[in-house]
Motif scaffolding. Structure first.
Motif: not given
Length: 267
Positions: A89-91, A118-120, A136-138, A150-151
């Motif tokens: 993702p792009q911040g 993130t939800d989207w 599914t990982f972060a 935070l996630l």
């Protein structure tokens, strides 16, 4: 080199290329969405011929001041894990001096734009491909690692395990269920953060209900085994400063895909 040896070499290279599974050929896509009137984008690599079987999915968050395309080019997780869907993702601009791209790491800041994004992403990737919670990982680096923490607190039910690199949050505490976590920090990070790294390990151990039993793990870490109801915590330092570790992808893959993370659940 003779014509015959050249021919043999060419045939060997062709055979090697044909032996590569089709699923390992990744296609590059750019995902776009409007979040509260602001366009958000993410770079996604996915197997070209995915089929119907569930695929691993990992969201990888860059550090403050970086961009997703430069981060993807540096980390190359999509190259090292071609069977997975890898999303960078792009911040957006955060309150820093000077202003730089980054992520929220507290609830409510920036109107929770990054949590919404993130939800989207999870919904959109799940619409396009077969994915499962168990895979599914972060992962995040620096300011991106703060967002991953935070996630872990606010979206723990959406991920199976987490990885945080080059971030400190000694006051970390959350009411969310423990989830497997790999936490890495460079030995050559600024000295003022070394004490906070130790305190962050302690805070994460409390959150994951870690026992006092630990064992050497991978080439970087100690693995803290969990108490009943807890989850594994692997922590360690690598020989570099504020950069993604040279063997970071290797350690990520082993932590996310080996039985040591069998504690994952759907709490």
């Amino acid at each position: 080199m003779t014509w015959l040896s050249n021919r043999i070499l060419a045939l060997c290279l062709l055979a090697t290329m044909l032996a590569i599974p089709q699923a390992s050929i990744a296609k590059r896509l750019v995902l776009k969405v409007d979040i509260d009137g602001v366009e958000r984008t993410a770079l996604m690599y996915a197997p070209e011929h995915a089929g119907s079987a569930p695929l691993p999915l990992i969201l990888v968050f860059h550090g403050r001041g970086d961009s997703n395309d430069k981060f993807a080019a540096a980390v190359k997780l999509h190259r090292d894990w071609p069977e997975a869907i890898v999303v960078y993702p792009q911040g957006r601009t955060i309150d820093s001096a000077p202003p730089m791209r980054g992520w929220q790491y507290r609830v409510g800041t920036y109107d929770d734009r990054d949590l919404k994004f993130t939800d989207w992403l999870l919904t959109e990737v799940g619409r396009r491909y077969a994915t499962t919670l168990q895979s599914t990982f972060a992962a995040g680096f620096s300011n991106g690692g703060h967002f991953v923490l935070l996630l872990m607190a606010e979206r723990h039910a959406a991920f199976s395990a987490f990885m945080v690199v080059g971030s400190v949050q000694p006051e970390y505490a959350a009411d969310s269920a423990p989830k497997p976590l790999l936490y890495l920090f460079g030995r050559d990070e600024h000295p003022e953060f070394q004490g906070d790294w130790v305190k962050t390990v302690q805070a994460l151990a409390r959150h994951n209900h870690s026992s006092s039993t630990q064992t050497a793990y991978l080439a970087c870490c100690q693995l803290l085994l969990p108490k009943p109801g807890g989850a594994a915590l692997a922590y360690g330092r690598y020989n570099a400063g504020h950069i993604w570790p040279h063997r970071g992808n290797e350690w990520l893959l082993q932590f996310f895909t080996t039985p040591l993370t069998a504690e994952r659940n759907e709490k």
